[in-house]
Design a protein around this motif. Structure first.
Motif, PDB file in Angstrom:
ATOM      1  N   LEU A 106      -4.940 -19.800   0.270  1.00 52.94           N
ATOM      2  CA  LEU A 106      -3.884 -18.972  -0.336  1.00 52.94           C
ATOM      3  C   LEU A 106      -2.454 -19.394  -0.331  1.00 52.94           C
ATOM      4  O   LEU A 106      -1.463 -18.790  -0.820  1.00 52.94           O
ATOM      5  CB  LEU A 106      -3.886 -17.600   0.520  1.00 52.94           C
ATOM      6  N   ASN A 107      -2.313 -20.555   0.303  1.00 54.42           N
ATOM      7  CA  ASN A 107      -0.930 -21.004   0.365  1.00 54.42           C
ATOM      8  C   ASN A 107      -0.937 -22.555   0.084  1.00 54.42           C
ATOM      9  O   ASN A 107      -0.009 -23.476   0.278  1.00 54.42           O
ATOM     10  CB  ASN A 107      -0.061 -21.063   1.654  1.00 54.42           C
ATOM     11  N   ASN A 108      -1.976 -22.955  -0.583  1.00 54.09           N
ATOM     12  CA  ASN A 108      -2.153 -24.467  -1.000  1.00 54.09           C
ATOM     13  C   ASN A 108      -1.459 -24.730  -2.449  1.00 54.09           C
ATOM     14  O   ASN A 108      -0.898 -23.769  -2.980  1.00 54.09           O
ATOM     15  CB  ASN A 108      -3.597 -24.929  -1.089  1.00 54.09           C
ATOM     16  N   LEU A 109      -1.400 -25.872  -2.723  1.00 55.31           N
ATOM     17  CA  LEU A 109      -0.754 -26.166  -3.840  1.00 55.31           C
ATOM     18  C   LEU A 109      -1.234 -25.571  -5.095  1.00 55.31           C
ATOM     19  O   LEU A 109      -0.338 -25.091  -5.976  1.00 55.31           O
ATOM     20  CB  LEU A 109      -0.700 -27.759  -4.280  1.00 55.31           C
ATOM     21  N   ARG A 110      -2.287 -25.413  -5.444  1.00 58.79           N
ATOM     22  CA  ARG A 110      -2.998 -24.715  -6.763  1.00 58.79           C
ATOM     23  C   ARG A 110      -2.567 -23.230  -6.475  1.00 58.79           C
ATOM     24  O   ARG A 110      -2.267 -22.777  -7.759  1.00 58.79           O
ATOM     25  CB  ARG A 110      -4.509 -24.777  -6.609  1.00 58.79           C
ATOM     26  N   ALA A 111      -2.616 -22.593  -5.425  1.00 57.48           N
ATOM     27  CA  ALA A 111      -2.388 -21.226  -5.506  1.00 57.48           C
ATOM     28  C   ALA A 111      -0.921 -20.827  -5.683  1.00 57.48           C
ATOM     29  O   ALA A 111      -0.574 -20.152  -6.333  1.00 57.48           O
ATOM     30  CB  ALA A 111      -2.875 -20.642  -3.968  1.00 57.48           C
ATOM     31  N   LEU A 112       0.088 -21.627  -5.047  1.00 59.69           N
ATOM     32  CA  LEU A 112       1.498 -21.492  -5.196  1.00 59.69           C
ATOM     33  C   LEU A 112       1.845 -21.836  -6.647  1.00 59.69           C
ATOM     34  O   LEU A 112       2.682 -21.204  -7.107  1.00 59.69           O
ATOM     35  CB  LEU A 112       2.073 -22.305  -4.076  1.00 59.69           C
ATOM     36  N   GLY A 131       3.592 -16.485   3.989  1.00 60.52           N
ATOM     37  CA  GLY A 131       3.847 -16.089   5.156  1.00 60.52           C
ATOM     38  C   GLY A 131       3.028 -14.773   5.461  1.00 60.52           C
ATOM     39  O   GLY A 131       2.499 -14.518   6.778  1.00 60.52           O
ATOM     40  N   HIS A 132       2.819 -13.991   4.452  1.00 62.31           N
ATOM     41  CA  HIS A 132       1.925 -12.830   4.776  1.00 62.31           C
ATOM     42  C   HIS A 132       0.525 -13.300   5.307  1.00 62.31           C
ATOM     43  O   HIS A 132      -0.001 -12.847   6.378  1.00 62.31           O
ATOM     44  CB  HIS A 132       1.732 -12.113   3.488  1.00 62.31           C
ATOM     45  N   TRP A 133      -0.060 -14.434   4.732  1.00 56.03           N
ATOM     46  CA  TRP A 133      -1.398 -14.789   5.161  1.00 56.03           C
ATOM     47  C   TRP A 133      -1.398 -15.381   6.348  1.00 56.03           C
ATOM     48  O   TRP A 133      -2.236 -15.301   7.273  1.00 56.03           O
ATOM     49  CB  TRP A 133      -2.090 -15.522   3.910  1.00 56.03           C
ATOM     50  N   VAL A 134      -0.483 -16.278   6.544  1.00 54.48           N
ATOM     51  CA  VAL A 134      -0.097 -17.106   7.745  1.00 54.48           C
ATOM     52  C   VAL A 134      -0.296 -16.008   8.872  1.00 54.48           C
ATOM     53  O   VAL A 134      -0.617 -16.200  10.023  1.00 54.48           O
ATOM     54  CB  VAL A 134       1.139 -17.702   7.818  1.00 54.48           C
ATOM     55  N   HIS A 135       0.741 -15.069   9.037  1.00 51.75           N
ATOM     56  CA  HIS A 135       0.965 -14.056   9.882  1.00 51.75           C
ATOM     57  C   HIS A 135      -0.393 -13.271  10.416  1.00 51.75           C
ATOM     58  O   HIS A 135      -0.874 -13.150  11.283  1.00 51.75           O
ATOM     59  CB  HIS A 135       1.881 -12.903   9.631  1.00 51.75           C
ATOM     60  N   ALA A 136      -1.146 -12.953   9.174  1.00 53.03           N
ATOM     61  CA  ALA A 136      -2.382 -12.027   9.308  1.00 53.03           C
ATOM     62  C   ALA A 136      -3.380 -12.797  10.061  1.00 53.03           C
ATOM     63  O   ALA A 136      -4.045 -12.637  11.203  1.00 53.03           O
ATOM     64  CB  ALA A 136      -2.950 -11.778   7.926  1.00 53.03           C
ATOM     65  N   GLY A 137      -3.431 -14.276   9.751  1.00 55.04           N
ATOM     66  CA  GLY A 137      -4.465 -15.196  10.466  1.00 55.04           C
ATOM     67  C   GLY A 137      -4.080 -15.613  11.716  1.00 55.04           C
ATOM     68  O   GLY A 137      -4.850 -15.524  12.856  1.00 55.04           O
ATOM     69  N   PHE A 138      -2.681 -16.067  12.115  1.00 59.51           N
ATOM     70  CA  PHE A 138      -2.169 -16.390  13.014  1.00 59.51           C
ATOM     71  C   PHE A 138      -2.246 -15.474  14.433  1.00 59.51           C
ATOM     72  O   PHE A 138      -2.556 -15.654  15.427  1.00 59.51           O
ATOM     73  CB  PHE A 138      -0.927 -16.879  13.107  1.00 59.51           C
TER      74      PHE A 138
END
Length: 210
Positions: A106-112, A131-138
């Motif tokens: 969800l935060n790789n080059l293609r998605a962004l 940040g949304h997906w990083v926080h959810a996973g972290f």
């Protein structure tokens, strides 16, 4: 071995870490994703999906970093990147998948790029998305490390989970994601900063880095 990758790619980064932890020697060929080199005829002949990394070894081409890392564990079992116990192995694989399946795509080059081009997102919006997906996973990973970690994500030595975690922390910092809520993950980052395999794999140390 020849590793085709991009210096800042999280999937290439995790593959370099695993290769280094196994003590393997490999050459690198840069594939500049920003210039579209992954869509060249020459690269598509190696990897029809047009993604990095691709690992040339023993007359074959391995793609998809999870498959490459599992192949490394099967063919070069020392030092191990998975525990002996089958339940523990499943837990480590789950921690890796938490990052590899639920955060990184969800935060790789293609998605962004799609967010910017198709939905008009500016840098602040893409940072917030990442940040949304990083926080959810972290948040979940911090709890798992609290249960199972002892200096690293699982136990007292690097595993596949750490191969995934360190590149994702690097990516999170690129998107200005605050990480203060994850002291256990930051402690692993500190351990990695002193470990030769992780040091050598850092994006800034790669031959194709800016």
């Amino acid at each position: 071995m020849i590793l085709h990758g991009y210096w800042r790619s999280g999937t290439s980064y995790r593959t370099r870490i695993a290769l280094n932890l196994k003590g393997l020697t490999y050459d690198q060929v840069g594939v500049d994703l920003r210039q579209g080199a992954q869509r060249s005829a020459a690269y598509l002949a190696l990897n029809p999906q047009g993604l990095v990394p691709a690992l040339e070894v023993d007359g074959q081409v391995l793609t998809q970093s999870p498959a490459i890392l599992e192949w490394l564990e099967e063919t070069c079992p020392e030092p191990p990147l998975l525990p002996v116990d089958t339940g523990a192995r499943a837990q480590v694989r789950a921690m890796a998948a938490l990052i590899g399946c639920d955060i990184h795509p969800l935060n790789n080059l293609r998605a962004l790029k799609a967010l910017r081009q198709d939905f008009g997102a500016d840098q602040a919006a893409t940072d917030a998305w990442a940040g949304h997906w990083v926080h959810a996973g972290f948040a979940a990973l911090e709890a798992l490390v609290a249960r199972h970690g002892d200096g690293w994500a699982w136990g007292d030595a690097p595993t596949l989970a750490d191969c995934y975690l360190i590149p994702q922390i690097y990516s999170a910092r690129r998107f200005n994601v605050s990480l203060e809520a994850y002291p256990r993950l930051l402690a692993i980052e500190t351990a990695a900063e002193a470990h030769p395999a992780f040091i050598a794999a850092h994006p800034d140390r790669q031959p194709d880095a800016d």
